[in-house]
Design a protein around this motif. Structure first.
Motif, PDB file in Angstrom:
ATOM      1  N   VAL A   1      12.743  -2.191   1.290  1.00 59.96           N
ATOM      2  CA  VAL A   1      12.146  -2.475   2.596  1.00 59.96           C
ATOM      3  C   VAL A   1      13.240  -2.418   3.659  1.00 59.96           C
ATOM      4  O   VAL A   1      14.129  -3.261   3.697  1.00 59.96           O
ATOM      5  CB  VAL A   1      11.475  -3.869   2.604  1.00 59.96           C
ATOM      6  CG1 VAL A   1      10.813  -4.125   3.959  1.00 59.96           C
ATOM      7  CG2 VAL A   1      10.453  -3.985   1.490  1.00 59.96           C
ATOM      8  N   TYR A   2      13.181  -1.397   4.518  1.00 60.80           N
ATOM      9  CA  TYR A   2      14.186  -1.212   5.566  1.00 60.80           C
ATOM     10  C   TYR A   2      15.614  -1.205   5.004  1.00 60.80           C
ATOM     11  O   TYR A   2      16.541  -1.747   5.607  1.00 60.80           O
ATOM     12  CB  TYR A   2      14.066  -2.286   6.640  1.00 60.80           C
ATOM     13  CG  TYR A   2      12.779  -2.245   7.422  1.00 60.80           C
ATOM     14  CD1 TYR A   2      12.326  -1.068   8.010  1.00 60.80           C
ATOM     15  CD2 TYR A   2      11.989  -3.388   7.570  1.00 60.80           C
ATOM     16  CE1 TYR A   2      11.142  -1.028   8.728  1.00 60.80           C
ATOM     17  CE2 TYR A   2      10.795  -3.359   8.288  1.00 60.80           C
ATOM     18  CZ  TYR A   2      10.377  -2.169   8.854  1.00 60.80           C
ATOM     19  OH  TYR A   2       9.206  -2.132   9.571  1.00 60.80           O
TER      20      TYR A   2
ATOM     21  N   LEU B   1       3.059  -2.497   1.229  1.00 59.08           N
ATOM     22  CA  LEU B   1       4.372  -2.104   1.745  1.00 59.08           C
ATOM     23  C   LEU B   1       4.587  -0.599   1.616  1.00 59.08           C
ATOM     24  O   LEU B   1       5.143   0.038   2.520  1.00 59.08           O
ATOM     25  CB  LEU B   1       5.480  -2.868   0.993  1.00 59.08           C
ATOM     26  CG  LEU B   1       5.623  -4.354   1.344  1.00 59.08           C
ATOM     27  CD1 LEU B   1       6.528  -5.057   0.344  1.00 59.08           C
ATOM     28  CD2 LEU B   1       6.165  -4.532   2.764  1.00 59.08           C
ATOM     29  N   VAL B   2       4.158  -0.033   0.492  1.00 55.47           N
ATOM     30  CA  VAL B   2       4.274   1.417   0.309  1.00 55.47           C
ATOM     31  C   VAL B   2       3.441   2.147   1.364  1.00 55.47           C
ATOM     32  O   VAL B   2       3.875   3.146   1.944  1.00 55.47           O
ATOM     33  CB  VAL B   2       3.842   1.824  -1.117  1.00 55.47           C
ATOM     34  CG1 VAL B   2       3.696   3.346  -1.229  1.00 55.47           C
ATOM     35  CG2 VAL B   2       4.853   1.317  -2.137  1.00 55.47           C
TER      36      VAL B   2
ATOM     37  N   HIS C   1       7.387   1.998   3.091  1.00 55.55           N
ATOM     38  CA  HIS C   1       8.513   1.550   2.274  1.00 55.55           C
ATOM     39  C   HIS C   1       8.420   2.163   0.875  1.00 55.55           C
ATOM     40  O   HIS C   1       7.442   2.816   0.533  1.00 55.55           O
ATOM     41  CB  HIS C   1       8.542   0.026   2.233  1.00 55.55           C
ATOM     42  CG  HIS C   1       8.542  -0.587   3.601  1.00 55.55           C
ATOM     43  ND1 HIS C   1       9.615  -0.496   4.462  1.00 55.55           N
ATOM     44  CD2 HIS C   1       7.568  -1.257   4.285  1.00 55.55           C
ATOM     45  CE1 HIS C   1       9.320  -1.101   5.606  1.00 55.55           C
ATOM     46  NE2 HIS C   1       8.083  -1.572   5.524  1.00 55.55           N
ATOM     47  N   ARG C   2       9.440   1.936   0.046  1.00 58.19           N
ATOM     48  CA  ARG C   2       9.530   2.661  -1.219  1.00 58.19           C
ATOM     49  C   ARG C   2       9.517   1.731  -2.428  1.00 58.19           C
ATOM     50  O   ARG C   2      10.234   0.736  -2.462  1.00 58.19           O
ATOM     51  CB  ARG C   2      10.791   3.530  -1.232  1.00 58.19           C
ATOM     52  CG  ARG C   2      10.716   4.651  -0.200  1.00 58.19           C
ATOM     53  CD  ARG C   2      11.896   5.585  -0.316  1.00 58.19           C
ATOM     54  NE  ARG C   2      13.102   4.996   0.252  1.00 58.19           N
ATOM     55  CZ  ARG C   2      14.284   5.622   0.269  1.00 58.19           C
ATOM     56  NH1 ARG C   2      14.398   6.819  -0.251  1.00 58.19           N
ATOM     57  NH2 ARG C   2      15.336   5.048   0.813  1.00 58.19           N
ATOM     58  N   LEU C   3       8.700   2.114  -3.403  1.00 61.84           N
ATOM     59  CA  LEU C   3       8.583   1.346  -4.640  1.00 61.84           C
ATOM     60  C   LEU C   3       9.680   1.751  -5.616  1.00 61.84           C
ATOM     61  O   LEU C   3       9.960   2.937  -5.797  1.00 61.84           O
ATOM     62  CB  LEU C   3       7.215   1.587  -5.283  1.00 61.84           C
ATOM     63  CG  LEU C   3       6.995   0.954  -6.668  1.00 61.84           C
ATOM     64  CD1 LEU C   3       6.829  -0.550  -6.531  1.00 61.84           C
ATOM     65  CD2 LEU C   3       5.783   1.575  -7.356  1.00 61.84           C
TER      66      LEU C   3
ATOM     67  N   MET D   1      14.140  -7.653   7.678  1.00 63.82           N
ATOM     68  CA  MET D   1      14.875  -7.399   8.927  1.00 63.82           C
ATOM     69  C   MET D   1      15.716  -8.603   9.320  1.00 63.82           C
ATOM     70  O   MET D   1      16.857  -8.457   9.772  1.00 63.82           O
ATOM     71  CB  MET D   1      13.889  -7.042  10.038  1.00 63.82           C
ATOM     72  CG  MET D   1      13.241  -5.672   9.873  1.00 63.82           C
ATOM     73  SD  MET D   1      12.244  -5.162  11.294  1.00 63.82           S
ATOM     74  CE  MET D   1      10.832  -6.253  11.145  1.00 63.82           C
ATOM     75  N   ASN D   2      15.164  -9.799   9.154  1.00 62.14           N
ATOM     76  CA  ASN D   2      15.900 -11.013   9.499  1.00 62.14           C
ATOM     77  C   ASN D   2      17.105 -11.194   8.580  1.00 62.14           C
ATOM     78  O   ASN D   2      18.175 -11.649   9.007  1.00 62.14           O
ATOM     79  CB  ASN D   2      14.977 -12.230   9.407  1.00 62.14           C
ATOM     80  CG  ASN D   2      15.583 -13.466  10.042  1.00 62.14           C
ATOM     81  OD1 ASN D   2      16.050 -13.423  11.175  1.00 62.14           O
ATOM     82  ND2 ASN D   2      15.583 -14.568   9.306  1.00 62.14           N
TER      83      ASN D   2
END
Length: 311
Positions: free
Chosen positions: A144-145, A166-167, A171-173, A280-281
């Motif tokens: 994720v990011y 998420l995919v 984003h990537r699994l 991100m945080n």
């Protein structure tokens, strides 16, 4: 810990087998290598015979200065029962004494045209990766990011469904259900999927889906460095959950610790968005920007200002 045999080195590095082929099934137990220069000189008291041995220009140049009986004795002592193999580098001619000793003791004598330092570096990296401590965890690993997020929780809590969302969001699994983890360094954990279930997601009520087939090659990864753990749990009424983010939990995997965030699950919470923000945080914190700490500092200033006015 993984298993590596001498024949794996021959196949991966395309070494030439000169003699001792019957010993190609010998196991390599340590990523450490040895350049037995002092042993060629005759000092075998601390000979690390369980390591892969490299003979380069320095060792063989000195070897040529020995008497014939010394040459035979030194090569016989190099070829111990536990020695995985002996590699002659730089395309140098393999001494006949070494060929005979290797054949007699079934110690593989290998040959390479590459420089000793290059072979040393590549072999070390290869063995450290293959012999790294390993474990497996029940969970889902998603990139994720750029953050390797390990999603854990009890069965049925919604890990795979969250990964699917998420995919869909780009984003990537990496792995679903079972995550194989290798500790390649003191604080470096690399996660991947078992070959049997690679690129697959299990969604209850829907069955097994192939993420790469449905969403394309850009939706999957073979492996990812794990840096963040999101633990999903069913919301418990009355339980106090972290609302500020100053206290940081840790999850221990093998000998490494990664940041852990516990997310309570209940209807109406968009877990995929929350995990995106958490990733991100997490990146911002590593860059030195901690929103929770900034809030705490502001609050402290306000409190101190109020106390000063009262005084």
């Amino acid at each position: 810990m993984g298993k590596v045999r001498t024949k794996d080195l021959v196949k991966h590095f395309n070494f030439e087998v000169i003699s001792g082929a019957e010993g190609l099934t010998r196991a390599i137990q340590t990523p450490d290598l040895s350049r037995p220069g002092i042993e060629v000189a005759g000092f075998f008291t601390y000979y690390p015979s369980d390591r892969v041995q490299l003979l380069g220009k320095t060792e063989l140049s000195f070897f040529e200065s020995l008497e014939d009986d010394e040459k035979k004795e030194r090569m016989q002592k190099l070829c111990m029962e536990e020695t995985p193999c002996i590699i002659v580098t730089r395309g140098l001619e393999v001494p006949k004494e070494l060929i005979e000793a290797g054949e007699a003791a079934n110690v593989p004598i290998l040959h390479s045209s590459h420089k000793t330092t290059r072979i040393y570096s590549r072999l070390t990296n290869y063995l450290e990766e293959k012999l790294a401590p390993t474990t497996a965890l029940h969970g889902v690993l998603v990139d994720v990011y750029g953050v390797g997020v390990l999603i854990t929780g009890k069965s049925g809590v919604g890990k795979s469904e969250t990964a699917l969302e998420l995919v869909k969001r780009g984003h990537r699994l990496v792995a679903d259900d079972s995550v194989e983890i290798r500790q390649t360094d003191e604080d470096t954990l690399i996660g991947s999927s078992p070959e049997l279930i690679e690129h697959l997601l299990e969604i209850r009520g829907l069955g097994i889906i192939n993420v790469m087939t449905l969403f394309g090659a850009g939706a999957v990864r073979t492996y990812k460095h794990i840096t963040l753990n999101i633990d999903l749990e069913i919301w418990e009424a009355g339980k106090v959950y972290d609302r500020v983010g100053l206290d940081e939990e840790k999850l221990k995997i093998l000998d490494s610790h990664i940041t852990k965030i516990t997310l309570p699950v209940r209807p109406g919470r968009n877990l995929a968005v929350i995990i995106e923000v958490a990733a991100m945080n997490f990146r911002l914190k590593r860059m030195g920007m901690n929103a929770a700490q900034q809030f705490a500092d502001r609050l402290e200033k306000v409190i101190q200002g109020g106390n000063n006015q009262l005084d």
